[in-house]
Design an enzyme around this catalytic site. Structure first.
Site, short mmCIF file in Angstrom:
data_model
loop_
_atom_site.label_atom_id
_atom_site.label_comp_id
_atom_site.label_asym_id
_atom_site.label_seq_id
_atom_site.Cartn_x
_atom_site.Cartn_y
_atom_site.Cartn_z
N LYS A 40 83.35 -56.52 -30.64
CA LYS A 40 84.06 -55.41 -31.23
C LYS A 40 83.45 -54.99 -32.56
O LYS A 40 83.68 -53.87 -33.04
CB LYS A 40 85.53 -55.81 -31.49
CG LYS A 40 86.31 -56.15 -30.27
CD LYS A 40 87.70 -56.67 -30.72
CE LYS A 40 88.28 -57.58 -29.71
NZ LYS A 40 89.46 -58.32 -30.21
N GLY A 41 82.70 -55.89 -33.17
CA GLY A 41 82.27 -55.71 -34.56
C GLY A 41 81.53 -54.42 -34.88
O GLY A 41 81.64 -53.91 -35.98
N GLU A 96 74.25 -53.31 -33.39
CA GLU A 96 74.97 -54.54 -33.75
C GLU A 96 75.53 -54.45 -35.17
O GLU A 96 74.97 -53.75 -36.01
CB GLU A 96 73.99 -55.73 -33.71
CG GLU A 96 74.19 -56.68 -32.56
CD GLU A 96 75.45 -57.53 -32.66
OE1 GLU A 96 76.47 -57.08 -33.21
OE2 GLU A 96 75.42 -58.67 -32.16
N ASP A 97 76.61 -55.16 -35.42
CA ASP A 97 77.11 -55.23 -36.79
C ASP A 97 76.22 -56.15 -37.62
O ASP A 97 75.68 -55.77 -38.64
CB ASP A 97 78.58 -55.69 -36.82
CG ASP A 97 78.85 -56.99 -36.05
OD1 ASP A 97 77.91 -57.52 -35.41
OD2 ASP A 97 79.99 -57.48 -36.08
N ASP A 100 72.56 -62.62 -36.97
CA ASP A 100 72.60 -63.86 -37.74
C ASP A 100 71.54 -64.82 -37.17
O ASP A 100 70.36 -64.70 -37.50
CB ASP A 100 74.03 -64.42 -37.66
CG ASP A 100 74.26 -65.62 -38.56
OD1 ASP A 100 73.39 -65.92 -39.38
OD2 ASP A 100 75.32 -66.25 -38.44
N LYS A 128 71.14 -60.83 -41.37
CA LYS A 128 71.26 -62.11 -42.09
C LYS A 128 70.06 -62.97 -41.69
O LYS A 128 70.17 -63.90 -40.90
CB LYS A 128 72.57 -62.79 -41.64
CG LYS A 128 73.43 -63.30 -42.75
CD LYS A 128 74.50 -64.21 -42.19
CE LYS A 128 75.87 -63.64 -42.17
NZ LYS A 128 76.85 -64.59 -41.60
N PHE A 149 79.63 -65.49 -45.24
CA PHE A 149 80.41 -64.81 -44.21
C PHE A 149 80.99 -63.51 -44.74
O PHE A 149 81.65 -63.49 -45.77
CB PHE A 149 81.52 -65.74 -43.73
CG PHE A 149 82.03 -65.36 -42.37
CD1 PHE A 149 81.37 -65.75 -41.22
CD2 PHE A 149 83.16 -64.56 -42.25
CE1 PHE A 149 81.82 -65.37 -39.97
CE2 PHE A 149 83.63 -64.17 -40.99
CZ PHE A 149 82.95 -64.59 -39.86
N VAL A 150 80.74 -62.41 -44.03
CA VAL A 150 81.23 -61.11 -44.49
C VAL A 150 82.26 -60.51 -43.53
O VAL A 150 82.27 -60.85 -42.34
CB VAL A 150 80.07 -60.11 -44.71
CG1 VAL A 150 79.13 -60.57 -45.80
CG2 VAL A 150 79.32 -59.86 -43.42
N ASP A 156 85.02 -58.84 -38.48
CA ASP A 156 86.27 -59.63 -38.63
C ASP A 156 86.05 -61.07 -39.04
O ASP A 156 84.95 -61.62 -38.93
CB ASP A 156 87.00 -59.66 -37.29
CG ASP A 156 86.31 -60.60 -36.29
OD1 ASP A 156 85.08 -60.51 -36.12
OD2 ASP A 156 87.01 -61.46 -35.71
N ARG A 162 89.12 -56.06 -40.03
CA ARG A 162 88.26 -55.02 -39.44
C ARG A 162 88.54 -53.65 -40.05
O ARG A 162 87.68 -52.78 -40.05
CB ARG A 162 88.48 -54.93 -37.92
CG ARG A 162 87.99 -56.14 -37.14
CD ARG A 162 87.91 -55.80 -35.65
NE ARG A 162 87.89 -56.97 -34.80
CZ ARG A 162 86.78 -57.64 -34.46
NH1 ARG A 162 85.62 -57.26 -34.93
NH2 ARG A 162 86.85 -58.68 -33.66
P1 IMP Z 1 74.20 -64.52 -33.85
O1 IMP Z 1 74.22 -64.75 -32.38
O2 IMP Z 1 74.22 -65.81 -34.63
O3 IMP Z 1 73.08 -63.62 -34.31
O4 IMP Z 1 75.57 -63.88 -34.24
C1 IMP Z 1 75.78 -62.54 -34.21
C2 IMP Z 1 77.26 -62.21 -34.12
O5 IMP Z 1 78.06 -63.13 -34.86
C3 IMP Z 1 77.48 -60.87 -34.76
O6 IMP Z 1 77.50 -59.87 -33.78
C4 IMP Z 1 78.82 -61.01 -35.41
O7 IMP Z 1 79.82 -60.57 -34.53
C5 IMP Z 1 79.01 -62.47 -35.65
N1 IMP Z 1 78.76 -62.77 -37.07
C6 IMP Z 1 77.65 -63.26 -37.64
N2 IMP Z 1 77.77 -63.36 -38.96
C7 IMP Z 1 79.03 -62.91 -39.24
C8 IMP Z 1 79.76 -62.74 -40.47
O8 IMP Z 1 79.28 -63.00 -41.59
N3 IMP Z 1 81.01 -62.20 -40.36
C9 IMP Z 1 81.57 -61.89 -39.15
N4 IMP Z 1 80.92 -62.02 -38.00
C10 IMP Z 1 79.66 -62.53 -38.03
MG MG Z 2 79.28 -59.15 -32.89
#
Ligand code: IMP
Ligand code: MG
Length: 172
Positions: A40-41, A96-97, A100, A128, A149-150, A156, A162
């Protein structure tokens, strides 16, 4: 009590979104793109982004769960809503939001490639980069942040925050 520390205000977000939309419109001029928002982000970012893009766009959404209600990635990724429109021979831009570790995107790129698109690129509001675990190249990063964490602007923590119009660092 959780503390919210400002990271990006509304004007700063607006400028980042307008700039990336301009770059996307320039790069894909004379062609059509399909934006795929990751629910949803990315829903708030996606809504603002498409209204600043000046070339023809189609949109779809996928939903992925990986975090649960934790602030640390579980690494377990599940597709909970799949693509509904035709992607064959199309230029795809994943929206993507936050990128990470990159594990979510790696999974998603493999899934989208299975529909035989012409090209696949990535646009992320927040990159990130320090925690990256895979070789994922974000073609259109709007803003780079360090670990932490943001929340806000669609993003969210356990489904809260959100609705905040700006982005904050959540300090617990
Ligand atoms: P990844 O698979 O580790 O790259 O994670 C990506 C997903 O984790 C993103 O689409 C976000 O939904 C969630 N995410 C990563 N960092 C944060 C954060 O700081 N706040 C909230 N959601 C996050
Ligand atoms: Mg996400």
């Amino acid at each position: 009590m959780a503390e919210l520390i400002p990271v990006l205000n509304e004007d700063e977000i607006k400028k980042l979104v307008a700039d990336v939309a301009q770059n996307i419109s320039d790069d894909y001029k004379d062609s059509e793109i399909v934006l795929i928002g990751v629910l949803k982000g990315a829903f708030v970012f996606m809504a603002d982004l498409i209204r600043k893009i000046t070339i023809p766009v189609k949109i779809d959404f996928v939903a992925i769960s990986s975090y649960g209600s934790n602030t640390v990635s579980s690494g377990k990724i599940k597709l909970t809503r799949g693509i509904e429109i035709d992607l064959k021979n199309k230029n795809i831009l994943i929206v993507e939001d936050i990128v990470d570790t990159g594990l979510t995107l790696k999974y998603l790129i493999d899934y989208i490639e299975s529909f035989e698109p012409k090209s696949v690129r990535i646009c992320a509001l927040l990159d990130k980069y320090e925690r990256r675990e895979t070789k994922i190249n974000v073609d259109y990063p709007c803003h780079r942040i360090e670990k932490g964490f943001v929340v806000g602007y669609g993003i969210d923590y356990a489904e809260d925050y959100r609705n905040l119009p700006a982005i904050y660092h959540l300090k617990q």
